[in-house]
Design a protein around this motif. Structure first.
Motif, PDB file in Angstrom:
ATOM      1  N   SER A  69       0.701  28.247   2.703  1.00  0.00           N
ATOM      2  CA  SER A  69       0.735  29.254   1.643  1.00  0.00           C
ATOM      3  C   SER A  69       0.509  30.641   2.212  1.00  0.00           C
ATOM      4  O   SER A  69      -0.321  30.829   3.107  1.00  0.00           O
ATOM      5  CB  SER A  69      -0.353  28.977   0.600  1.00  0.00           C
ATOM      6  N   ASP A  70       1.220  31.611   1.652  1.00  0.00           N
ATOM      7  CA  ASP A  70       1.029  33.000   2.053  1.00  0.00           C
ATOM      8  C   ASP A  70      -0.150  33.642   1.320  1.00  0.00           C
ATOM      9  O   ASP A  70      -0.580  34.725   1.689  1.00  0.00           O
ATOM     10  CB  ASP A  70       2.290  33.818   1.750  1.00  0.00           C
ATOM     11  N   ASP A  71      -0.644  32.969   0.285  1.00  0.00           N
ATOM     12  CA  ASP A  71      -1.644  33.587  -0.573  1.00  0.00           C
ATOM     13  C   ASP A  71      -3.046  32.982  -0.443  1.00  0.00           C
ATOM     14  O   ASP A  71      -3.846  33.069  -1.358  1.00  0.00           O
ATOM     15  CB  ASP A  71      -1.180  33.550  -2.019  1.00  0.00           C
ATOM     16  N   GLU A  74      -5.682  35.694  -0.867  1.00  0.00           N
ATOM     17  CA  GLU A  74      -5.721  36.104  -2.277  1.00  0.00           C
ATOM     18  C   GLU A  74      -6.459  35.055  -3.115  1.00  0.00           C
ATOM     19  O   GLU A  74      -7.279  35.384  -3.969  1.00  0.00           O
ATOM     20  CB  GLU A  74      -4.280  36.269  -2.787  1.00  0.00           C
TER      21      GLU A  74
END
Length: 186
Positions: A69-71, A74
């Motif tokens: 995941s890129d997040d 976040e």
């Protein structure tokens, strides 16, 4: 939280609290976690460093981040903000609805993400009062901090776990008192 059945066919249930699950590859940790998730009527967020494959078929996960995941950063920030918000709500005597943060491949997660390591430490140390529970699964206790171990009052060993890990978790056959029949009682 229903997690399965014992050898006699009786349901096995866990209490909502910080939980540490240890077992070697193939011992059923992910299946155990899926059963837990599907019996939990409240919010579930998850971090899975096996690419999310184990939870792609699980119902009830509000948010899932993986090692792909890129997040992730976040997500960690959002969960920390949720913890902070819950502290304020508790101070104002508001009723909190329970939440689980499930972490599969726990040792890998905390080794590869300093932010995730700090987050689980925060949840382990103050989450219980905030109705925010950590459920972590790993192959061994390697990488599991003393804070997480000390605050995970519910400990589960699946399969043939290492005897050193078993002793540290209080699951060693040499240290346990007598239990009734069936592994669910233990």
């Amino acid at each position: 939280l229903k997690v399965g059945i014992d050898y006699e066919g009786q349901p096995v249930a866990l209490e909502p609290m910080h939980t540490l699950i240890i077992g070697p590859t193939g011992s059923g940790k992910t299946e155990f976690l899926r059963n837990l998730i599907e019996s939990w009527p409240h919010r579930v967020m998850a971090i899975d460093f096996k690419g999310g494959l184990g939870f792609s078929k699980a119902f009830g996960i509000e948010r899932l981040v993986t090692n792909h995941s890129d997040d992730l950063d976040e997500f960690i920030l959002e969960v920390q903000q949720e913890l902070d918000s819950r502290e304020l709500k508790l101070a104002n005597s508001e009723v909190l609805r329970p939440v689980i943060l499930l972490v599969d491949e726990f040792s890998t997660v905390v080794r590869q993400s300093q932010g995730a390591a700090q987050l689980v430490e925060n949840i382990a140390s103050k989450g219980r009062a905030l109705e925010f529970y950590l459920v972590a699964a790993s192959q061994t206790l390697s990488g599991v901090s003393r804070t997480v171990l000390a605050n995970s009052l519910q400990r589960v060993g699946l399969g043939l776990i290492d005897q050193v890990d078993a002793m540290q978790m209080g699951l060693s056959k040499h240290r346990r008192s007598e239990f009734g029949p069936g592994w669910s009682v233990a």
